[in-house]
Every structure is written in structure tokens, then in C-alpha cells.
Motif scaffolding. Sequence first.
Motif, short mmCIF file in Angstrom:
data_model
loop_
_atom_site.label_atom_id
_atom_site.label_comp_id
_atom_site.label_asym_id
_atom_site.label_seq_id
_atom_site.Cartn_x
_atom_site.Cartn_y
_atom_site.Cartn_z
N GLU A 23 43.41 39.57 37.53
CA GLU A 23 44.69 40.24 37.27
C GLU A 23 44.94 40.33 35.77
O GLU A 23 45.38 41.38 35.26
N HIS A 24 44.67 39.26 35.04
CA HIS A 24 44.89 39.26 33.60
C HIS A 24 43.86 40.13 32.88
O HIS A 24 44.20 40.83 31.92
N LEU A 25 42.62 40.07 33.33
CA LEU A 25 41.58 40.87 32.69
C LEU A 25 41.81 42.36 32.92
O LEU A 25 41.65 43.18 31.99
N VAL A 26 42.20 42.71 34.14
CA VAL A 26 42.48 44.12 34.44
C VAL A 26 43.68 44.61 33.63
O VAL A 26 43.68 45.72 33.10
N ALA A 27 44.71 43.77 33.51
CA ALA A 27 45.89 44.14 32.72
C ALA A 27 45.53 44.38 31.26
O ALA A 27 46.21 45.14 30.56
N ALA A 28 44.45 43.74 30.81
CA ALA A 28 44.00 43.91 29.43
C ALA A 28 43.02 45.08 29.28
O ALA A 28 42.44 45.26 28.20
N GLY A 29 42.84 45.86 30.35
CA GLY A 29 41.99 47.04 30.25
C GLY A 29 40.54 46.82 30.56
O GLY A 29 39.68 47.58 30.09
N ARG A 30 40.25 45.82 31.40
CA ARG A 30 38.87 45.52 31.78
C ARG A 30 38.62 45.86 33.25
O ARG A 30 39.54 45.81 34.07
N ARG A 31 37.38 46.17 33.54
CA ARG A 31 36.94 46.31 34.93
C ARG A 31 36.21 45.02 35.31
O ARG A 31 35.23 44.64 34.67
N VAL A 32 36.70 44.35 36.33
CA VAL A 32 36.09 43.11 36.80
C VAL A 32 35.16 43.43 37.97
O VAL A 32 35.54 44.15 38.91
N VAL A 33 33.94 42.90 37.90
CA VAL A 33 32.98 43.02 38.99
C VAL A 33 32.50 41.61 39.34
O VAL A 33 31.96 40.91 38.49
#
Length: 290
Positions: A44-54
Motif C-alpha cells: 500500500e505504501h509502495l504503490v502510494a509512492a508510485g511503484r508497481r509491486v510484484v
Amino acid sequence: MDFDEIVIRTDRLDFPALTAGEGPVVVCWHGFPDHPATFGPLAEHLVAAGRRVVAPFLRGHHPATVDRMPYTDSITLAADGAAVAEALSPDAGVDMIGHDIGAGVVGRLAAVWPERVRRAVTMAVPPPKAIPPILRDPAQQQRLFYMWLFQLPGLAETVLEADRALVDYLWATWSPGLEIGDHRANVHKLYGDPQVIRNALRIYRGNFDTALHDPDLAELAGKTENPATIPLLVLAGEDDGCIPPEFFAGAESGLAPGSSVRVVADAGHFMQLDQPAEIARLSLEWFDQP
């Protein structure tokens, strides 16, 4: 976090994975006894920072790959990680986070295939060079009782297949006080599959049984246990009941120059759930360095 499930096609294996977000990729590798979905609060935090999590499933930990695990050595898993990174970003390395067994995946991958890594974070397990001293400590041998149990064919399967009591015990002692909520159901479902249980046990047996090592990767064994050639951020949980932070004290000797070892306050082994905001902050700061 609402994940989508995808399949990452590589020349080694097609890897089911959970994904969310858009932007530069962060590949997150899970450990035992765990499930990729426990990266959700961190994601959630990584996505909010503009990252794609895999977050891929380790080989043998998904119905699509349970019968695709002839070898279970650490080099096999690292080679899987390199193949996934190449499939997601053929022309450049990707950022990575590895937890528990996943920490070994990322650390060894960075040692042998550094071109597949841009920046990397490992959590809860020291680098390979620091492992032998840990195994010589009697108190730590006691904490790692499950590893010795897992070497006993038949008995280990019986214990794990009977119910998820040992899984719950490991979670409770490794991250004291953690309320895992819905993640417990995901973990129980995953390790409720006898084939997944047997594959997980074979990973632990592959630490000692060379019959489970891929002979085609044997020439890489020296490189995977040497320090990674790129800097790593290594995170230890202050309250980790599996590998306490004092065993990370000499970790720098097994790391490349520029690496950093940090102890995360109020975090146990499953620090991505104990302190997801702090893990995201530390990871993003590491990833965003020039």
C-alpha cells in the motif's frame, strides 16, 4: 491491498504472482511459512509512492508449480529470481525486497546476477557469510528447532500435515504480539496443501542434502555464498524471535561496500506486517538513492 494475480513467463518456469500499482517495479520475495499477500500492507505504501509491486510465489508454492520443483537448493531459487527480474525488465535491473527465504533469494541473486538488480533490501535473515556462526550458537540452534525437525522425513510431514499449529507457533514466537488478521487464512490455506508442505520441507533439506541441488548450477555455488557485488540494505527486527538482531552485528563483513544494516524498532520477524510504513520508508529511501 487488492492484488491482481498474474503469470510471469520465464525461460525457467511460469511464476504466478500478485501485483498492484503502476510505475517502477519492486519485486517482493516471500519466505516460510508465509504467503505473497502478506506484503499487502507494505505494498500500500509502495504503490502510494508510485511503484508497481510484484510478489511472486516461490517455486512449488502455488498449485501451478507444485510439481515443478526437482531441485530446491538456494541457487535454484536465486536463478528463479533472476529470471523473473529479466522477464519484468529485460533491459535494466529492478528494485527488490526479500524476506526470510526471499532474503536469501535476493542476496544470492545480487551476488551472481547483479545486472538484474537496481537496488535491493533483505529482511530478517543475514547475508550468507553470516549464517555459519549463527548455526554454531546453542541458543540459536534451539530457536531453529524447526530446521532440524524438517530434516526428518516422515515425521516433519506428519507434524505439518496434521494441522497448522506449528505454523501458528512460529508466527507467534517470531513476531510476538502481531495480529495477522486475514493473512492467517491465506497462510493456512497455502500450507494446508500437502504438496506445498513437502516442497517447503525440501527447501530446508536442500540446505544439507546435495541430491536436491541442481547440477547445472553447481559452478555458481561459490559466487552465491560470496558477498553481493552491489550494496544491500539489510533489515533486522528488534523483537525477532527467529534470528535476533545481535546476529546481524557482523553482517557488514558479508556485504559490498556502501551496504547498510539497520535494526527496525518494534518489529519482529514479519516486519512487513509489524511496521509496514517504516519498512516502506526505509526501502524507498534506499531505492531513491542515486
